[in-house]
Scaffold this motif. Structure first.
Motif, PDB file in Angstrom:
ATOM      1  N   ASN A  26       0.834  -1.211   0.000  1.00 10.85           N
ATOM      2  CA  ASN A  26       0.000   0.000   0.000  1.00 10.85           C
ATOM      3  C   ASN A  26       0.865   1.256   0.000  1.00 10.85           C
ATOM      4  O   ASN A  26       0.578   2.229  -0.713  1.00 10.85           O
ATOM      5  CB  ASN A  26      -0.924   0.005   1.208  1.00 10.85           C
ATOM      6  N   PHE A  27       1.923   1.245   0.801  1.00 15.43           N
ATOM      7  CA  PHE A  27       2.839   2.387   0.888  1.00 15.43           C
ATOM      8  C   PHE A  27       3.474   2.664  -0.470  1.00 15.43           C
ATOM      9  O   PHE A  27       3.549   3.817  -0.918  1.00 15.43           O
ATOM     10  CB  PHE A  27       3.908   2.087   1.939  1.00 15.43           C
ATOM     11  N   LEU A  28       3.938   1.621  -1.149  1.00 17.35           N
ATOM     12  CA  LEU A  28       4.583   1.793  -2.449  1.00 17.35           C
ATOM     13  C   LEU A  28       3.602   2.318  -3.495  1.00 17.35           C
ATOM     14  O   LEU A  28       3.952   3.152  -4.329  1.00 17.35           O
ATOM     15  CB  LEU A  28       5.182   0.462  -2.905  1.00 17.35           C
ATOM     16  N   ASN A  29       2.365   1.818  -3.453  1.00  9.87           N
ATOM     17  CA  ASN A  29       1.351   2.325  -4.376  1.00  9.87           C
ATOM     18  C   ASN A  29       1.099   3.811  -4.149  1.00  9.87           C
ATOM     19  O   ASN A  29       0.876   4.559  -5.108  1.00  9.87           O
ATOM     20  CB  ASN A  29       0.056   1.532  -4.227  1.00  9.87           C
ATOM     21  N   GLU A  30       1.156   4.229  -2.909  1.00 10.35           N
ATOM     22  CA  GLU A  30       0.929   5.643  -2.601  1.00 10.35           C
ATOM     23  C   GLU A  30       2.067   6.515  -3.133  1.00 10.35           C
ATOM     24  O   GLU A  30       1.822   7.561  -3.754  1.00 10.35           O
ATOM     25  CB  GLU A  30       0.797   5.839  -1.094  1.00 10.35           C
ATOM     26  N   ILE A  31       3.315   6.105  -2.896  1.00 10.74           N
ATOM     27  CA  ILE A  31       4.428   6.966  -3.319  1.00 10.74           C
ATOM     28  C   ILE A  31       4.629   6.937  -4.835  1.00 10.74           C
ATOM     29  O   ILE A  31       5.216   7.864  -5.397  1.00 10.74           O
ATOM     30  CB  ILE A  31       5.743   6.614  -2.586  1.00 10.74           C
ATOM     31  N   LEU A  96      11.323   6.123  -6.098  1.00  5.57           N
ATOM     32  CA  LEU A  96      11.601   5.257  -4.939  1.00  5.57           C
ATOM     33  C   LEU A  96      12.707   5.843  -4.071  1.00  5.57           C
ATOM     34  O   LEU A  96      12.618   5.839  -2.836  1.00  5.57           O
ATOM     35  CB  LEU A  96      11.999   3.859  -5.412  1.00  5.57           C
ATOM     36  N   ASN A  97      13.739   6.371  -4.720  1.00  7.09           N
ATOM     37  CA  ASN A  97      14.864   6.925  -3.969  1.00  7.09           C
ATOM     38  C   ASN A  97      14.516   8.227  -3.252  1.00  7.09           C
ATOM     39  O   ASN A  97      15.227   8.631  -2.332  1.00  7.09           O
ATOM     40  CB  ASN A  97      16.070   7.129  -4.888  1.00  7.09           C
ATOM     41  N   GLU A  98      13.435   8.866  -3.659  1.00  4.12           N
ATOM     42  CA  GLU A  98      12.978  10.064  -2.963  1.00  4.12           C
ATOM     43  C   GLU A  98      12.405   9.728  -1.592  1.00  4.12           C
ATOM     44  O   GLU A  98      12.511  10.509  -0.651  1.00  4.12           O
ATOM     45  CB  GLU A  98      11.894  10.774  -3.783  1.00  4.12           C
ATOM     46  N   TYR A  99      11.763   8.560  -1.492  1.00  4.97           N
ATOM     47  CA  TYR A  99      11.018   8.212  -0.284  1.00  4.97           C
ATOM     48  C   TYR A  99      11.674   7.114   0.557  1.00  4.97           C
ATOM     49  O   TYR A  99      11.286   6.904   1.711  1.00  4.97           O
ATOM     50  CB  TYR A  99       9.612   7.746  -0.661  1.00  4.97           C
ATOM     51  N   LEU A 100      12.635   6.397  -0.025  1.00  6.07           N
ATOM     52  CA  LEU A 100      13.238   5.267   0.667  1.00  6.07           C
ATOM     53  C   LEU A 100      14.753   5.438   0.756  1.00  6.07           C
ATOM     54  O   LEU A 100      15.353   6.111  -0.078  1.00  6.07           O
ATOM     55  CB  LEU A 100      12.919   3.962  -0.076  1.00  6.07           C
TER      56      LEU A 100
END
Length: 204
Positions: A26-31, A96-100
């Motif tokens: 769910n988190f990945l779908n959001e970002i 992905l690299n922005e949030y993780l």
């Protein structure tokens, strides 16, 4: 592998990994919301059976590959993003690299330019706090998870090859069988590049 480690992982799988994988998806779908041409986003926990098989792996010397598999195996939770074209992979990776927070980044491809096989981008990211249930026991929460970013053709070939891989354990492949596998990989590689080039032309 000892029964103790198998039991420990089974407890971790039920109490932590499964619910965290669902929240991570769910988190990945959001970002990734708004990123164009994403076919699917998924996350899942490694099953007990597959964890045991990986934990039991040996080096060429015969020594165990993992001395502490519960803490050394990084893909107890695996996530995957499948995008349409090769041109989309950088966009997905940048988001992905922005949030993780990445621990490892690897571009996976055959060793020789004369070979065809598995292609993809692999990351080891720190597990975001947003997906860890409040009150969870710290000792059963993994520190990180594995992320794979692939195109549709890379994903399709690797899934079929992975499925066949388990069947190959009991059957010795002949030379022509191995050539057929290489041929299918070459076709997937060629289709990937052809569709990407057509996409780039139509996007201008």
């Amino acid at each position: 592998m000892s029964d103790k480690i198998e039991k420990e992982y089974a407890e971790r799988f039920e109490q932590a990994l499964n619910p965290i994988a669902a929240d991570l998806e769910n988190f990945l779908n959001e970002i990734l919301a708004g990123v164009p041409r994403i076919d699917r986003v998924s996350a899942r926990a490694k099953t007990v059976e597959r964890f045991v098989a990986k934990a039991d792996k040996k080096l060429d010397s015969g020594e165990p590959k993992y001395t502490d598999p519960i803490n050394q195996i990084q893909d107890q939770i695996g996530a995957r993003v499948v995008a349409f074209y090769k041109a989309d992979l950088d966009t997905v990776s940048d988001r992905l690299n922005e949030y993780l927070r990445p621990i490892e980044t690897q571009e996976v491809f055959p060793e020789s330019e004369w070979e065809f096989g598995y292609f993809g981008r692999h990351y080891i990211f720190l597990l975001p706090k947003d997906v860890i249930p409040i009150g969870s026991r710290k000792e059963i929460i993994p520190r990180c998870f594995e992320m794979q970013v692939k195109t549709l053709f890379q994903h399709a070939w690797s899934e079929a090859n992975h499925d066949l891989g388990y069947k190959m354990i009991e059957h010795t492949l002949e030379a022509d069988d191995k050539r057929r596998l290489a041929y299918t990989s070459a076709q997937a590689w060629g289709a990937d590049h052809a569709f990407n080039e057509l996409f780039l032309k139509t996007a201008d």
